[in-house]
Design an enzyme around this catalytic site. Sequence first.
Site, PDB file in Angstrom:
ATOM      1  N   PRO A 100       0.819  -1.222   0.000  1.00  0.00           N
ATOM      2  CG  PRO A 100       0.087  -0.944   2.208  1.00  0.00           C
ATOM      3  CD  PRO A 100       0.816  -1.899   1.315  1.00  0.00           C
ATOM      4  CD  GLU A 168      -1.700 -11.423 -12.680  1.00  0.00           C
ATOM      5  OE1 GLU A 168      -0.925 -12.397 -12.599  1.00  0.00           O
ATOM      6  OE2 GLU A 168      -2.399 -11.213 -13.695  1.00  0.00           O
ATOM      7  CB  ALA A 228       1.315   5.529 -15.076  1.00  0.00           C
ATOM      8  CB  CYS A 279      -3.890  -1.065  -8.858  1.00  0.00           C
ATOM      9  SG  CYS A 279      -3.914  -2.727  -8.182  1.00  0.00           S
ATOM     10  CG  PHE A 341     -12.695  -0.491  -7.577  1.00  0.00           C
ATOM     11  CD1 PHE A 341     -12.601  -1.711  -6.930  1.00  0.00           C
ATOM     12  CD2 PHE A 341     -12.021  -0.324  -8.778  1.00  0.00           C
ATOM     13  CE1 PHE A 341     -11.861  -2.755  -7.471  1.00  0.00           C
ATOM     14  CE2 PHE A 341     -11.270  -1.364  -9.331  1.00  0.00           C
ATOM     15  CZ  PHE A 341     -11.196  -2.588  -8.675  1.00  0.00           C
TER      16      PHE A 341
HETATM   17  N1  NAD Z   1      -5.874  -6.293  -6.578  1.00  0.00           N
HETATM   18  C1  NAD Z   1      -5.522  -6.377  -7.844  1.00  0.00           C
HETATM   19  O1  NAD Z   1      -6.359  -6.453  -8.729  1.00  0.00           O
HETATM   20  C2  NAD Z   1      -4.072  -6.381  -8.251  1.00  0.00           C
HETATM   21  C3  NAD Z   1      -3.738  -6.631  -9.579  1.00  0.00           C
HETATM   22  C4  NAD Z   1      -2.402  -6.652  -9.945  1.00  0.00           C
HETATM   23  C5  NAD Z   1      -1.414  -6.439  -8.999  1.00  0.00           C
HETATM   24  N2  NAD Z   1      -1.767  -6.191  -7.704  1.00  0.00           N
HETATM   25  C6  NAD Z   1      -0.686  -6.059  -6.721  1.00  0.00           C
HETATM   26  O2  NAD Z   1      -0.556  -7.319  -6.052  1.00  0.00           O
HETATM   27  C7  NAD Z   1      -0.186  -7.139  -4.673  1.00  0.00           C
HETATM   28  C8  NAD Z   1      -1.202  -7.814  -3.775  1.00  0.00           C
HETATM   29  O3  NAD Z   1      -2.454  -7.164  -3.965  1.00  0.00           O
HETATM   30  P1  NAD Z   1      -3.798  -7.778  -3.389  1.00  0.00           P
HETATM   31  O4  NAD Z   1      -4.896  -6.930  -3.930  1.00  0.00           O
HETATM   32  O5  NAD Z   1      -3.819  -9.251  -3.610  1.00  0.00           O
HETATM   33  O6  NAD Z   1      -3.587  -7.494  -1.819  1.00  0.00           O
HETATM   34  P2  NAD Z   1      -4.443  -8.093  -0.593  1.00  0.00           P
HETATM   35  O7  NAD Z   1      -4.352  -7.103   0.483  1.00  0.00           O
HETATM   36  O8  NAD Z   1      -5.781  -8.547  -1.090  1.00  0.00           O
HETATM   37  O9  NAD Z   1      -3.649  -9.425  -0.193  1.00  0.00           O
HETATM   38  C9  NAD Z   1      -2.380  -9.419   0.369  1.00  0.00           C
HETATM   39  C10 NAD Z   1      -2.322 -10.515   1.429  1.00  0.00           C
HETATM   40  O10 NAD Z   1      -0.968 -10.635   1.866  1.00  0.00           O
HETATM   41  C11 NAD Z   1      -1.012 -11.030   3.235  1.00  0.00           C
HETATM   42  N3  NAD Z   1       0.291 -10.777   3.865  1.00  0.00           N
HETATM   43  C12 NAD Z   1       0.884  -9.582   4.122  1.00  0.00           C
HETATM   44  N4  NAD Z   1       2.085  -9.778   4.684  1.00  0.00           N
HETATM   45  C13 NAD Z   1       2.259 -11.118   4.803  1.00  0.00           C
HETATM   46  C14 NAD Z   1       3.305 -11.937   5.292  1.00  0.00           C
HETATM   47  N5  NAD Z   1       4.428 -11.400   5.780  1.00  0.00           N
HETATM   48  N6  NAD Z   1       3.151 -13.275   5.246  1.00  0.00           N
HETATM   49  C15 NAD Z   1       2.018 -13.835   4.749  1.00  0.00           C
HETATM   50  N7  NAD Z   1       0.994 -13.100   4.259  1.00  0.00           N
HETATM   51  C16 NAD Z   1       1.116 -11.767   4.285  1.00  0.00           C
HETATM   52  C17 NAD Z   1      -2.126 -10.190   3.813  1.00  0.00           C
HETATM   53  O11 NAD Z   1      -2.610 -10.751   5.027  1.00  0.00           O
HETATM   54  C18 NAD Z   1      -3.158 -10.234   2.671  1.00  0.00           C
HETATM   55  O12 NAD Z   1      -4.109 -11.271   2.855  1.00  0.00           O
HETATM   56  C19 NAD Z   1      -0.072  -5.627  -4.491  1.00  0.00           C
HETATM   57  O13 NAD Z   1       1.273  -5.254  -4.688  1.00  0.00           O
HETATM   58  C20 NAD Z   1      -0.932  -5.057  -5.613  1.00  0.00           C
HETATM   59  O14 NAD Z   1      -0.521  -3.772  -5.998  1.00  0.00           O
HETATM   60  C21 NAD Z   1      -3.073  -6.175  -7.303  1.00  0.00           C
HETATM   61  O1  UPG Z   2     -12.762   3.403 -19.242  1.00  0.00           O
HETATM   62  C1  UPG Z   2     -12.663   3.248 -18.024  1.00  0.00           C
HETATM   63  C2  UPG Z   2     -12.002   2.141 -17.432  1.00  0.00           C
HETATM   64  C3  UPG Z   2     -11.921   2.058 -16.049  1.00  0.00           C
HETATM   65  N1  UPG Z   2     -12.485   3.019 -15.269  1.00  0.00           N
HETATM   66  C4  UPG Z   2     -12.376   2.905 -13.794  1.00  0.00           C
HETATM   67  O2  UPG Z   2     -11.017   2.685 -13.467  1.00  0.00           O
HETATM   68  C5  UPG Z   2     -10.908   1.904 -12.281  1.00  0.00           C
HETATM   69  C6  UPG Z   2      -9.989   0.726 -12.501  1.00  0.00           C
HETATM   70  O3  UPG Z   2     -10.606  -0.182 -13.378  1.00  0.00           O
HETATM   71  P1  UPG Z   2      -9.851  -1.469 -13.956  1.00  0.00           P
HETATM   72  O4  UPG Z   2      -8.543  -1.048 -14.469  1.00  0.00           O
HETATM   73  O5  UPG Z   2     -10.769  -2.141 -14.876  1.00  0.00           O
HETATM   74  O6  UPG Z   2      -9.727  -2.388 -12.651  1.00  0.00           O
HETATM   75  P2  UPG Z   2      -8.495  -2.765 -11.689  1.00  0.00           P
HETATM   76  O7  UPG Z   2      -8.853  -4.037 -11.048  1.00  0.00           O
HETATM   77  O8  UPG Z   2      -8.148  -1.601 -10.836  1.00  0.00           O
HETATM   78  O9  UPG Z   2      -7.282  -3.080 -12.692  1.00  0.00           O
HETATM   79  C7  UPG Z   2      -6.191  -2.188 -12.900  1.00  0.00           C
HETATM   80  O10 UPG Z   2      -5.251  -2.308 -11.865  1.00  0.00           O
HETATM   81  C8  UPG Z   2      -4.740  -3.655 -11.701  1.00  0.00           C
HETATM   82  C9  UPG Z   2      -3.847  -3.644 -10.481  1.00  0.00           C
HETATM   83  O11 UPG Z   2      -2.573  -3.199 -10.736  1.00  0.00           O
HETATM   84  C10 UPG Z   2      -4.001  -4.042 -12.979  1.00  0.00           C
HETATM   85  O12 UPG Z   2      -3.481  -5.346 -12.836  1.00  0.00           O
HETATM   86  C11 UPG Z   2      -4.972  -3.975 -14.159  1.00  0.00           C
HETATM   87  O13 UPG Z   2      -4.274  -4.292 -15.363  1.00  0.00           O
HETATM   88  C12 UPG Z   2      -5.544  -2.576 -14.240  1.00  0.00           C
HETATM   89  O14 UPG Z   2      -6.533  -2.514 -15.271  1.00  0.00           O
HETATM   90  C13 UPG Z   2     -12.352   1.511 -11.924  1.00  0.00           C
HETATM   91  O15 UPG Z   2     -12.845   2.369 -10.923  1.00  0.00           O
HETATM   92  C14 UPG Z   2     -13.117   1.712 -13.214  1.00  0.00           C
HETATM   93  O16 UPG Z   2     -14.472   2.000 -13.001  1.00  0.00           O
HETATM   94  C15 UPG Z   2     -13.140   4.092 -15.833  1.00  0.00           C
HETATM   95  O17 UPG Z   2     -13.643   4.960 -15.127  1.00  0.00           O
HETATM   96  N2  UPG Z   2     -13.221   4.178 -17.194  1.00  0.00           N
END
Ligand code: NAD
Ligand code: UPG
Length: 475
Positions: A100, A168, A228, A279, A341
Amino acid sequence: MTTDSQITIAPVRKICCIGAGYVGGPTMAMIAKQCPDIQVKVVDINEARIAQWNSDTLPIYEPGLHDVVVESRGRNLHFTAEVDEAIAEADMIFISVNTPTKDFGVGAGRAANLEFIEKCARKIAEVSSGHKIVVEKSTLPVRTAEAVKAILSRASSGATFDVLSNPEFLAEGTAVEDLLAPDRVLIGGESEQAIQALVEIYANWVPRERLLTTNLWSSELSKLTANAFLAQRVSSINSISALCEATEADVDEVAMAIGTDSRIGPKFLKSSVGFGGSCFQKDILNLVYLCEFFGLPEVAEYWEQVVKMNDYQKQRFVHRIVRTLFNTVSDKKIAIWGFAFKKDTNDTRESAAIYICRDLLREKAKLCIYDPQVNPEQIRKDLAAVLKNGDSELSQASAQLLADNVEIVSDLKTASKDAHAIAVLTEWDEFATADFASIHDSMKKPAFIFDGRNVLKELPLAELGFEYHGIGFRR
Ligand SMILES: NC(=O)c1ccc[n+]([C@@H]2O[C@H](COP(=O)([O-])OP(=O)(O)OC[C@H]3O[C@@H](n4cnc5c(N)ncnc54)[C@H](O)[C@@H]3O)[C@@H](O)[C@H]2O)c1
Ligand SMILES: O=c1ccn([C@@H]2O[C@H](COP(=O)(O)OP(=O)(O)O[C@H]3O[C@H](CO)[C@@H](O)[C@H](O)[C@H]3O)[C@@H](O)[C@H]2O)c(=O)[nH]1
């Protein structure tokens, strides 16, 4: 660290993923599904979350995920809180913990908090033996692998490691689709053998031409850059939505017109109440911090504007509601349709709804919130956190406001009954098929709809008597 000549890496048989969150759970479930010969253990220090992964009610709502998990769970997919054991026996360890925005000390409000990443690296160093491949799955500032390598290289057991970056790109709401057929999988590393070990895993279902390999730093930086660029498109079209409202252009028509240019493309041009999610904002702020750190203030300022424009879009929406409702929403009931969201997720992190509700509450509006997937407790938690405004305790006045002015209900009808206005904040499919005639009958008149997603735009709402306002056009 190893080099190719020192160690021969055998095909991966056991994987451990640290972090059973929105990324760790779904990505590992997909690997387990596609690679039945590999044993996958997902570990977390949050035992309640692990228990949910082992139950019928998974901790996250994601279309199609339940089936993917159930297919492999107990066969080659295991969720456990036995962190040390799972790390010790794995050939490959994914780090998928949260990163975070830091809310204290140096870089507060911008830099990524890498505390959890460092703890993972230290734990891996402590309990490992032999050779392991450590994969950064979390989104990290460029050059984080340097710190991870430095910690691992001092493992007292003599264990050796290769470090890869494999960010990811899944989006929530479409995680299963995205994991099944990714546009690309990115793998950055230094050891060709280690890179190939991970390539061979993904090659079980992802076409080889979509498996991209780069150096470590390009891979780390590509993740922040991708987010970005995506967020920048949303802020760009949202900035144009303000101009559309002033000029009688229609932002959806402008988006369609520019999106047909193959150099621009049609995706991520949907004007909205503002982007949310865990993100976009976090990763851009992290990019801004990195640019400042590396002495590039002009670059930092350029990207920061994307976040500022997003804040402006949320504020603009609230101002429009207040202005239209005769300059006061005090004591007026406003139905909030959607709190997540985006649709098809129960995730509320950085949801635009949180900030819009906060600002409406500050105007003393009475909010009645409905979201089909978000837990009411989560909504209250989010609103309490935002009303704290950085303080450690919720003030008595804010606690009172929350208790008196926020109601959370389980259907659209109840949310809208006696409301002066409806604010659509998430684009849930069910909203477009609501019974608007009876909803109109039950509302105060004039009955307003503020559609922050333009999902009701094509409906004959004016014929039913509504005064309808969308984003980026005027009627
Ligand atoms: N949420 C998404 O859609 C998304 C997509 C792509 C990348 N990411 C990235 O992936 C990463 C994880 O995101 P998330 O949304 O899965 O987070 P999340 O908060 O849902 O999950 C993270 C988990 O890690 C656990 N954790 C933390 N420290 C730990 C430790 N020392 N040992 C074991 N477990 C531990 C927490 O308890 C939590 O359950 C972030 O860097 C995020 O930016 C997220
Ligand atoms: O045309 C658009 C597209 C998206 N959104 C908003 O943008 C936010 C993010 O949407 P989206 O990107 O679809 O979802 P995320 O799960 O946040 O996914 C982004 O963030 C992830 C975490 O890093 C990445 O892995 C993904 O590739 C990237 O799309 C949301 O509030 C959407 O409603 C808009 O307002 N207009």
